[in-house]
Structures are given as structure tokens and as C-alpha cells.
Design a protein around this motif. Sequence first.
Motif, PDB file in Angstrom:
ATOM      1  N   ALA A 118       0.827  -1.213   0.000  1.00 12.59           N
ATOM      2  CA  ALA A 118       0.000   0.000   0.000  1.00 12.59           C
ATOM      3  C   ALA A 118       0.857   1.257   0.000  1.00 12.59           C
ATOM      4  CB  ALA A 118      -0.937  -0.001   1.211  1.00 12.59           C
ATOM      5  N   PHE A 119       1.989   1.221   0.678  1.00 11.29           N
ATOM      6  CA  PHE A 119       2.853   2.413   0.725  1.00 11.29           C
ATOM      7  C   PHE A 119       3.330   2.780  -0.675  1.00 11.29           C
ATOM      8  CE2 PHE A 119       6.654   4.932   1.297  1.00 11.29           C
ATOM      9  CZ  PHE A 119       6.308   5.775   2.345  1.00 11.29           C
ATOM     10  N   ARG A 120       3.723   1.752  -1.445  1.00  5.01           N
ATOM     11  CA  ARG A 120       4.258   2.020  -2.801  1.00  5.01           C
ATOM     12  C   ARG A 120       3.243   2.803  -3.639  1.00  5.01           C
ATOM     13  NH1 ARG A 120       8.517   3.225  -5.926  1.00  5.01           N
ATOM     14  NH2 ARG A 120       7.046   4.669  -6.832  1.00  5.01           N
ATOM     15  N   LYS A 121       1.953   2.475  -3.475  1.00  5.61           N
ATOM     16  CA  LYS A 121       0.938   3.117  -4.317  1.00  5.61           C
ATOM     17  C   LYS A 121       0.703   4.574  -3.930  1.00  5.61           C
ATOM     18  CE  LYS A 121      -0.479   1.205  -7.303  1.00  5.61           C
ATOM     19  NZ  LYS A 121       0.244   0.974  -8.603  1.00  5.61           N
ATOM     20  N   ALA A 122       1.212   4.984  -2.790  1.00  8.66           N
ATOM     21  CA  ALA A 122       1.059   6.389  -2.385  1.00  8.66           C
ATOM     22  C   ALA A 122       2.232   7.237  -2.881  1.00  8.66           C
ATOM     23  CB  ALA A 122       0.941   6.485  -0.865  1.00  8.66           C
ATOM     24  N   LEU A 123       3.293   6.591  -3.358  1.00  9.19           N
ATOM     25  CA  LEU A 123       4.473   7.325  -3.844  1.00  9.19           C
ATOM     26  C   LEU A 123       4.319   7.709  -5.298  1.00  9.19           C
ATOM     27  CD1 LEU A 123       7.378   5.124  -2.401  1.00  9.19           C
ATOM     28  CD2 LEU A 123       6.811   7.452  -1.666  1.00  9.19           C
ATOM     29  N   THR A 124       5.186   8.605  -5.730  1.00  9.91           N
ATOM     30  CA  THR A 124       5.239   9.015  -7.134  1.00  9.91           C
ATOM     31  C   THR A 124       6.530   8.471  -7.723  1.00  9.91           C
ATOM     32  OG1 THR A 124       4.019  11.002  -6.565  1.00  9.91           O
ATOM     33  CG2 THR A 124       5.284  11.099  -8.598  1.00  9.91           C
ATOM     34  N   LYS A 125       6.528   8.235  -9.014  1.00  7.00           N
ATOM     35  CA  LYS A 125       7.743   7.756  -9.687  1.00  7.00           C
ATOM     36  C   LYS A 125       8.893   8.724  -9.388  1.00  7.00           C
ATOM     37  CE  LYS A 125       9.022   4.792 -13.189  1.00  7.00           C
ATOM     38  NZ  LYS A 125       9.178   3.701 -12.257  1.00  7.00           N
ATOM     39  N   GLY A 126      10.029   8.183  -9.071  1.00  7.15           N
ATOM     40  CA  GLY A 126      11.188   9.031  -8.774  1.00  7.15           C
ATOM     41  C   GLY A 126      11.479   9.131  -7.284  1.00  7.15           C
ATOM     42  N   ASP A 127      10.439   8.966  -6.451  1.00  6.98           N
ATOM     43  CA  ASP A 127      10.668   8.952  -5.002  1.00  6.98           C
ATOM     44  C   ASP A 127      11.553   7.752  -4.664  1.00  6.98           C
ATOM     45  OD1 ASP A 127       9.003  11.135  -4.764  1.00  6.98           O
ATOM     46  OD2 ASP A 127       7.224   9.947  -4.254  1.00  6.98           O
ATOM     47  N   MET A 128      12.299   7.863  -3.573  1.00  9.35           N
ATOM     48  CA  MET A 128      13.265   6.801  -3.259  1.00  9.35           C
ATOM     49  C   MET A 128      13.029   6.179  -1.895  1.00  9.35           C
ATOM     50  SD  MET A 128      15.779   4.995  -4.347  1.00  9.35           S
ATOM     51  CE  MET A 128      16.533   5.804  -5.746  1.00  9.35           C
ATOM     52  N   ASN A 129      12.850   4.861  -1.903  1.00 13.16           N
ATOM     53  CA  ASN A 129      12.763   4.111  -0.656  1.00 13.16           C
ATOM     54  C   ASN A 129      14.144   3.647  -0.217  1.00 13.16           C
ATOM     55  OD1 ASN A 129       9.787   3.479  -0.031  1.00 13.16           O
ATOM     56  ND2 ASN A 129       9.948   3.129  -2.239  1.00 13.16           N
ATOM     57  N   PHE A 130      14.348   3.649   1.074  1.00 14.56           N
ATOM     58  CA  PHE A 130      15.537   3.026   1.657  1.00 14.56           C
ATOM     59  C   PHE A 130      15.035   1.861   2.506  1.00 14.56           C
ATOM     60  CE2 PHE A 130      16.882   6.977   0.091  1.00 14.56           C
ATOM     61  CZ  PHE A 130      18.229   6.848  -0.208  1.00 14.56           C
ATOM     62  N   LYS A 173      17.212   1.277  -8.913  1.00 14.63           N
ATOM     63  CA  LYS A 173      17.084   2.738  -8.940  1.00 14.63           C
ATOM     64  C   LYS A 173      15.796   3.147  -9.663  1.00 14.63           C
ATOM     65  CE  LYS A 173      19.929   6.757  -9.993  1.00 14.63           C
ATOM     66  NZ  LYS A 173      21.205   7.213 -10.564  1.00 14.63           N
ATOM     67  N   GLU A 174      15.518   2.473 -10.786  1.00 16.12           N
ATOM     68  CA  GLU A 174      14.342   2.824 -11.602  1.00 16.12           C
ATOM     69  C   GLU A 174      13.053   2.652 -10.808  1.00 16.12           C
ATOM     70  OE1 GLU A 174      16.462   0.085 -12.689  1.00 16.12           O
ATOM     71  OE2 GLU A 174      17.756   1.793 -13.148  1.00 16.12           O
ATOM     72  N   HIS A 175      13.041   1.690  -9.904  1.00  8.91           N
ATOM     73  CA  HIS A 175      11.824   1.436  -9.121  1.00  8.91           C
ATOM     74  C   HIS A 175      11.891   2.070  -7.728  1.00  8.91           C
ATOM     75  CE1 HIS A 175       9.697  -1.252 -11.936  1.00  8.91           C
ATOM     76  NE2 HIS A 175      10.924  -1.435 -12.400  1.00  8.91           N
ATOM     77  N   GLY A 176      12.812   3.019  -7.554  1.00  8.57           N
ATOM     78  CA  GLY A 176      12.879   3.748  -6.284  1.00  8.57           C
ATOM     79  C   GLY A 176      13.178   2.859  -5.105  1.00  8.57           C
ATOM     80  N   PHE A 177      14.077   1.914  -5.310  1.00  7.46           N
ATOM     81  CA  PHE A 177      14.374   0.906  -4.280  1.00  7.46           C
ATOM     82  C   PHE A 177      15.877   0.868  -4.082  1.00  7.46           C
ATOM     83  CE2 PHE A 177      14.709  -3.368  -2.493  1.00  7.46           C
ATOM     84  CZ  PHE A 177      13.512  -3.573  -1.831  1.00  7.46           C
ATOM     85  N   PHE A 178      16.341   1.618  -3.096  1.00  7.30           N
ATOM     86  CA  PHE A 178      17.781   1.717  -2.838  1.00  7.30           C
ATOM     87  C   PHE A 178      18.322   0.346  -2.437  1.00  7.30           C
ATOM     88  CE2 PHE A 178      21.663   3.041  -0.675  1.00  7.30           C
ATOM     89  CZ  PHE A 178      22.100   4.064  -1.493  1.00  7.30           C
ATOM     90  N   SER A 179      19.549   0.033  -2.846  1.00  7.74           N
ATOM     91  CA  SER A 179      20.165  -1.271  -2.539  1.00  7.74           C
ATOM     92  C   SER A 179      20.012  -1.594  -1.059  1.00  7.74           C
ATOM     93  CB  SER A 179      21.662  -1.259  -2.848  1.00  7.74           C
ATOM     94  OG  SER A 179      21.886  -0.709  -4.113  1.00  7.74           O
ATOM     95  N   ILE A 180      19.480  -2.773  -0.771  1.00  9.42           N
ATOM     96  CA  ILE A 180      19.281  -3.144   0.635  1.00  9.42           C
ATOM     97  C   ILE A 180      20.631  -3.417   1.278  1.00  9.42           C
ATOM     98  CG2 ILE A 180      18.308  -4.846   2.226  1.00  9.42           C
ATOM     99  CD1 ILE A 180      16.025  -5.243   0.339  1.00  9.42           C
TER     100      ILE A 180
END
Length: 410
Positions: A118-130, A173-180
Motif C-alpha cells: 500500500a505504501f508504494r501506491k502512495a508514492l510518485t515515480k522518482g521517489d526513493m525508498n531506503f 534505482k528505476e523502481h525507487g528501491f535503494f540497494s538493501i
Amino acid sequence: MADAGMLRFHVPEPEVRPGGTPDFSNVTIPKAGSAPRPEIDVDPRTIRDMAFSIIRVLNRDGEAVGPWAGLLSDQELLEGLRHMMTLRSFDQRMQMAQRQGKTSFYMQHLGEEAVSCAFRKALTKGDMNFPTYRQAGLLIADGYPMVTMMNQIYSNEADPLKGRQLPIMYSSKEHGFFSISGNLATQYIQAVGWAMASAISNDSRIAAAWIGDGSTAESDFHAALVFASTYKAPVVLNVVNNQWAISTFQGIARGGSGTFAARGLGFGIPSLRVDGNDYLAVHAVAKWAIERARRNLGPTLVEYVTYRVGAHSSSDDPSAYRPKAESDAWPLGDPIVRLKNHLILRGVWSDERHAQAEAEILETVIAAQKEAESHGTLHAGGKPSTRDMFEGVYAEMPPHLRRQRQQAGV
Ligand SMILES: Cc1ncc(C[n+]2csc(CCOP(=O)(O)OP(=O)(O)O)c2C)c(N)n1
Ligand SMILES: [Mg+2]
């Protein structure tokens, strides 16, 4: 005076041990729909009590109620259900693959699927998760190919990370998912730093930090809160409280503070608690916090109250430290069952369609698995080349590595 000269310290203890009867009577569950929905520019001092409550949308009858309801269409909710079901199915197959020796390690999300999906769907493309290792739903819900995830898990010839990372430690990077990183809580300081950098460069992309209940005990968590609050960094500070940190119950890291959300109050950060097993509530609260970050209103701390139903990882056996049926007693239920029931109540879903979707999803996951396995698994088939080990770190390879590569004959 009693005990004069005899100092003691306190070690919090879980309510129940293995063999005991599960007991969550200490977890207060407010009624769905009862929490207010403040304006995003609210004065944090006026909503301090929200750090001690739980925002809930889906009630026990499956209805969506209260001021946080109504943000998602039926179509979006059906898609959300599919994402959670996909993650669960993916987990089952990969857990099994680990038992079959096709990978050395796996970590499941069982019971926590709503949080990352659900969190992913609230973000916009380009935002970055850690993210930590328990947010693969961020990738699934963003359409990242499952086969690529599996290639990484198998460390095979098609692994985009070329066998350099522990299985499940994806990076995109493209999916806003910083290397774990396995070094927990580093995600917090990195997310806040990235968010500040985004603001410094006049960008519009925000960051999301992720941490588990146990890892909030790390000093990185607190250092990140200092920077985030002082500089009002455009970041959402997520704490996933799944009650356990491997075999350590959440009371150890939480100590006497009441809640993990309450940690934010001392920093003047608006801090909310949300029902982490309620897809609608997670999405609504995430949207609120993300909007605050985007409008330069600063950080928000969100505690997701959930329960880790599965083992910590494929190397863990929870029966050694908690009652076997504890997850059945968890008062917030199962996120997939709850969204399913809501959609049935709305007349857009049924038990039959659910069973059919489950079978379809399983087929898709198995097809992805077959494709991934054609590129190799841990002990069989294609592997990344040994040469890859030397690449991708330095722009110009230092002499000692060049020598080692020559010695290896690659
Ligand atoms: C800095 C650091 N310390 C210890 C560990 C070992 N470790 C791996 S997972 C884990 C438990 C983390 O629990 P929690 O933060 O609640 O996250 P959860 O696994 O429940 O999602 C620990 C202690 C680590 N990876 N990094
Ligand atoms: Mg935990």
C-alpha cells in the motif's frame, strides 16, 4: 529504605512464553474510523495523542469507515489485493526453493503484505525508498519483474547484482528501491541525507526511510531524527512494528516509551500509528505523510502496527521463543483476508474469484520461477562470471585488484 545499596535494572519480559496461551490483551485497539484526519500542515503539538492511538479504516464487518476512508477506487483496491496475494505466493515459492537448496537464504513477509504494497501506491515515480529486507512489496506493487527478483535470489547468471548481494537484498534505482543493506538502521540516515540532497538540488522527489521495531534501538535511528527534524527534510520515517526482532520481543527496543511512534514526539515530528494490516489505512496515512514531505512541511514518523506471522528468516525457528498459535490471536487479523472481505462486501469480489485469482497468481509465480531457474540456481546451472567480482566498484581498478584478477585467470 528497602534495598538500600542494592541497585537493580529492569529487563522487560514478553507476556507469554512457548507453551503458554497467546495474550494480546495489552494491545489496545481503537475502533475503526475513530481517529481524526488532521490537515497536513497541522501543528504537531496538537496531535501528540495520535502517537498512542491506531488509525484504522476497515472495521470488523469489512466496511471502510471514518475520515481516512474513501481515497481508493474499487479498481485500485482490487489491484492492491492482487499485489498482496502475489507477494504471499512469491514468498511461499521462494521459501520452498530455499528448503530445496536452490538458494541459501530467504525472508518472508507473511502478515505484513499491506505495509509495503500500500505504501508504494502512495508514492510518485522518482521517489526513493531506503528499505529493509521486509519490503519486497515495494517492488511487486511497482511492477518490478518477479523473475528478476528470483534471479537475484538464486545468484544466477541473470542476477542483476551478479551474486554480490545476499539473496533478497534487491536494488533498483528505476523502481525507487535503494540497494538493501543488511546493516539495519543505516536506511534512516541515508534516507534523510538523500531527502536533504533532493531539497538542496531543488528537486521534487521525496525519500522514505524504513526500519523495524527492534532496529529503532540503533543510534542511527536517533541521529536521523535529529537531522530530519532540524532541517525539516522531505522524508517519511517508517517504523514497521511487527512485534518481534528475531527472538527479541518489541518491549526491549520500545522500553518505557509507550509506543515507537512516540519516539518522534521529542523531536517535534508529527507521529502517527496506523493499523499495518489494513491496506486502506496504510495507504491513506502514507499519502498524508508523503504529501507533507512534498509540500516542504517536513518529516512524518509512521508506526505500522502489524505482526510477523512467519519466521524471522529461513534460518529461524520461532517455536523456540513464542507460542505456536500466537499469530492466530493477533487482534488486527490478516491483511489479505480483510481487504478480500471488504471487496466482497462492496460487491466487486467473491470467494470464487478469489480462489481463481489465487490459482492464476500461483501459475504466474511458477512460470517466473521456471524462467529464473533456466538461468541457474545456487548449486546448478549458470552463475555470474568470476570476473564480475572485480567490476563495478572502482572507475579505475587499483593495481592490487588487477593482479588478483590476473591470478584468478579471468
Ligand atoms: C546493525 C545491525 N545489528 C544487528 C543485525 C542482526 N539482525 C538482523 S535482523 C535483526 C532483527 C531486526 O528486527 P526488526 O528491526 O524488528 O526488523 P524485522 O526483522 O522484525 O522486520 C537483527 C538484530 C543487523 N543486521 N544489523
Ligand atoms: Mg520487528
